[in-house]
Design an enzyme around this catalytic site. Structure first.
Site: not given
Ligand code: D41
Length: 713
Positions: A57, A103, A153, A210, A351, A463
């Site tokens: 800071d 994806l 993901k 992301e 997923k 109760c």
């Molecule tokens: O972590 C994710 N949400 C993620 C999204 C990831 N780890 N890899 C991603 N790789 C791609 C490509 C292979 C198409 C470059 C993605 C996404 N796409 C993606 N996120 C939203 C739409 C596509």
């Protein structure tokens, strides 16, 4: 900051060289920026802070001061420029120069096996579907198997960051993949995203990744929002989305957003990396945050083992993920495989079962716990969430239902993460049907019919049928028999469990009817132990009044209070006859305890069990009630405080009144003797006037105390 998975491979950047004492302001500004960038990188990207916040800071303030003094030295990539600029009218659209693809998804192991087979076929390699059972085949297959880079993901928002000559010039949302929104002003406030890349940056670099929020940061944000009376977010994803969508970047700046890089868009002035793994390492070297949870594997077996490993640790990760992503590791192979309708053939999102789903609330019922706590539970239309079918979700308590505004008939979002009990996180208000009904807390226990109480200041309703409620039976019996209460040796968990489950014992009074034969018939109970227990029960008939009172298990009546009550009343019948006002005269008994005892004794069933215990021969020496101290001047009076008093704080006023024996209550009723009202008194004052309850100001209250103090002594 939050504990995080380390970002990039941690190679701490070298500290900036010391600055000569005669440095010019321009040199000093550059030096400060380097220092601040280095510390931010350590803190937000590597999660390895190097200096205390206060030192950071101080450097930051010095830079701010220099930039104010020398506006010509101010640049866009200065760390001082992250605080958020002026609000926008709308977001501009941005056409992605390299489209942001989507994806393909898979859910089952079979989807992964097929993905590997398609990749292998496209590349003229061998798919490795299952652990080969023949050794020679396995060796062949592994050599020729497709190599993949596995990553997480993240459940956030896809973002494209454009760096030109190492400087962040644009940040855009994915949008439809062709066109997104320009959220540069907001993204510049995200501390994990460098405004300037480290080392040798290419002329143009578009990084895809992301934006998300760590769970711990999300919890803190929600706590802060709730405290400020602002709306809370359903989950970290919504919080991240809501924060990015702000037209006022100063709001975004206050939201703890983070970022992980995982893909490449346009690149100029450098060669494409040979593999996805090398690309991620390259991002990390440029100072971009890259998640460490990644692995290079071969074949479908490798992919599935990564999925299993991450799946098992999903709930321990510091952020939400909704699956894992597999990408063919070699970039030339990725190019060879190409795309089908906007989704690359070389990648697959595998997923996990969703942890949040919507369903409808068919009813709201209440459950009674072992301690008598009454918990409302939503009965749901069956929904598959977090890997199981859920039909119930806890609503915790009445306040929670009001806060979330859950009605019977509502469509709600249900969350089940890990082994945690499913819960209703939010109502989808737009889908509330016209005939939705509000929940009404029952006044009687659904198990035993006793009254339900909610003591002042508590959120949990309970109760009051402590001695007779089936839901509380085991707990009540164990409490009754414990050493500090009736001291029945041998009557432990296992025995009580069987006695209750087999319907042999319902209340403590039933214990005194037990014979050796009944006990000896229990599982793993020798005749000798059975006779010992019967002897211990018999011995417990001779006790003391304080032990007996404690044994009843009245909420808020511990050993010390039981002793105070025994001493004060001397005889059980005096206690049974006491009303709340009489109870308040007992040493150390305040309104909550008095109310709890009164509620317990008001339950006829409880008194019946007490009588049965006496009839069974439970006895103690009785004594005369303790000499009654002169009653306090205001004892038996109930007074409500409202508004701001001119000189006394609410706490001080309360203390004075209680010292004089008054009960200070939270709400006005016909039983209220006085309302003491200060400035900005609201509905309580109105109610007092409506009910004709005398209203005093502070002076009036002090006068009341003074007038009464004389005749008290
Ligand atoms: O972590 C994710 N949400 C993620 C999204 C990831 N780890 N890899 C991603 N790789 C791609 C490509 C292979 C198409 C470059 C993605 C996404 N796409 C993606 N996120 C939203 C739409 C596509």
């Amino acid at each position: 900051m939050t504990a995080k998975t380390p970002g990039a491979p941690a190679s701490a950047p070298a500290p900036a060289a010391a600055l000569p004492a005669d440095a010019t302001p321009a040199q000093r500004v550059l030096w400060l920026r380097d220092e601040l960038d280095r510390h931010s990188y350590q803190y937000y990207v590597l999660d390895a802070p190097t200096i205390p916040d206060a030192d950071y800071d101080a450097l930051f303030s010095e830079l701010q001061a220099l930039e104010t003094e020398h506006p010509d030295l101010l640049t866009d990539d200065s760390p001082t420029q992250r605080v958020g600029g002026a609000p926008l009218a709308a977001f501009d659209s941005v056409r992605h120069r390299v489209p942001m693809l989507s994806l393909n998804n898979g859910f089952e192991d079979d989807d992964v096996v097929s993905f590997d087979r398609r990749c292998a076929q496209g590349l003229g390699k061998t798919a490795v579907a299952a652990p080969a059972d023949d050794l020679f085949g396995a060796a062949d297959a592994a050599d020729n198997a497709v190599e993949y880079s596995c990553e997480l993901k993240f459940d956030g928002l896809a973002m494209s960051l454009r760096y030109e000559d190492g400087k962040l010039v644009q940040a855009a949302t994915r949008g439809d993949g062709e066109t997104g929104e320009d959220v540069t002003a907001n993204v510049r406030t995200i501390k994990a995203i460098p405004l300037k890349l480290r080392g040798q940056a290419p002329a143009v670099l578009e990084v895809r990744g992301e934006v998300f929020m760590y769970r711990a940061d999300f919890d803190k944000l929600n706590a802060r929002q709730a405290e400020a009376g602002e709306k809370t977010f359903v989950n970290p994803r919504n919080a991240a989305a809501g924060s990015l969508r702000q037209l006022d970047p100063r709001i975004t700046a206050k939201r703890p957003l983070s970022f992980f890089a995982y893909g490449l868009g346009e690149l100029q002035g450098a060669d494409r990396p040979p593999t996805h793994g090398v690309m991620l390492d390259g991002f990390a070297a440029l100072g971009l945050p890259v998640c460490e949870e990644r692995r290079v594997v071969k074949g479908a077996e490798g992919l599935l083992s990564f999925h299993r490993d991450i799946g098992a640790r999903r709930d321990q990760l510091p952020y939400d993920i909704d699956g894992v992503v597999y990408k063919v590791n070699a970039i030339p192979e990725q190019e060879q495989l190409g795309f089908v309708s906007r989704a690359p053939r070389f990648a697959l999102a595998h997923k996990f079962p969703a942890q949040e789903m919507t369903t409808t609330v068919e009813d709201i019922e209440v459950q009674v716990g072992r301690t008598g706590a009454i918990t409302p539970v939503a009965r749901l239309a069956p929904v598959f969430v977090g890997g199981v079918t859920v039909t119930n979700a806890t609503l915790h308590n009445e306040d929670e239902i009001r806060r979330k505004d859950v009605h019977i008939g509502d469509t709600v979002i249900v969350r089940r993460a890990g082994d945690v009990i499913p819960e209703v996180v939010a109502v989808v208000l737009e889908r509330r049907p016209a005939d939705a009904r509000a929940f009404v807390m029952p006044t009687a226990c659904p198990v035993c019919g006793s009254h339900v109480e909610k003591l002042e200041g508590e959120v949990i309703a309970r109760c009051t049928g402590g001695l007779i409620c089936a839901a509380q039976r085991k707990q009540a019996l164990l409490h009754f028999a414990q050493r500090r209460a009736m001291d029945i040796e041998g009557l432990g968990d296992k025995v009580v469990e069987q006695l209750v489950d087999q319907g042999i014992v319902r209340t403590p009074a039933d214990l005194y009817k037990l014979g050796v034969a009944k006990l000896a018939a229990l599982d793993r109970m020798a005749d000798k132990s059975a006779s010992n227990i019967v002897a211990a029960i018999d011995k417990s008939r001779e006790t003391t009044l304080n032990r007996f009172i404690f044994a009843l298990g009245i909420r808020h009546v511990g050993e010390a209070t039981a002793k105070d009550l025994a001493k004060h009343f001397g005889k059980l019948d005096n206690l049974l006859a006491a009303d709340e006002a009489a109870l308040l005269e007992v040493n150390d008994v305040g309104p909550v305890v008095a109310q709890s005892i009164a509620n317990f004794l008001a339950e006829a069933h409880n008194v019946e069990v007490i009588e049965q215990l006496r009839a069974a021969g439970v006895h103690w020496p009785e004594s005369e009630p303790a000499a009654r101290a002169a009653p306090l001047p205001l004892s038996g009076k109930t007074i409500v405080l409202t508004g701001t008093l001119p000189t006394l704080s609410r706490e001080e006023a309360k203390e004075k009144l209680e010292a004089a024996g008054a009960k200070v209550a939270g709400s006005v009723s016909k039983k209220t003797d006085y309302v003491v009202a200060g400035a900005e008194a609201g509905s309580k004052l109105e109610k007092a006037l409506a009910l004709d309850v005398p209203v005093l100001d502070e002076d009036g209250m002090l006068k009341l105390l003074a007038d009464n103090s004389g005749d008290a002594q």
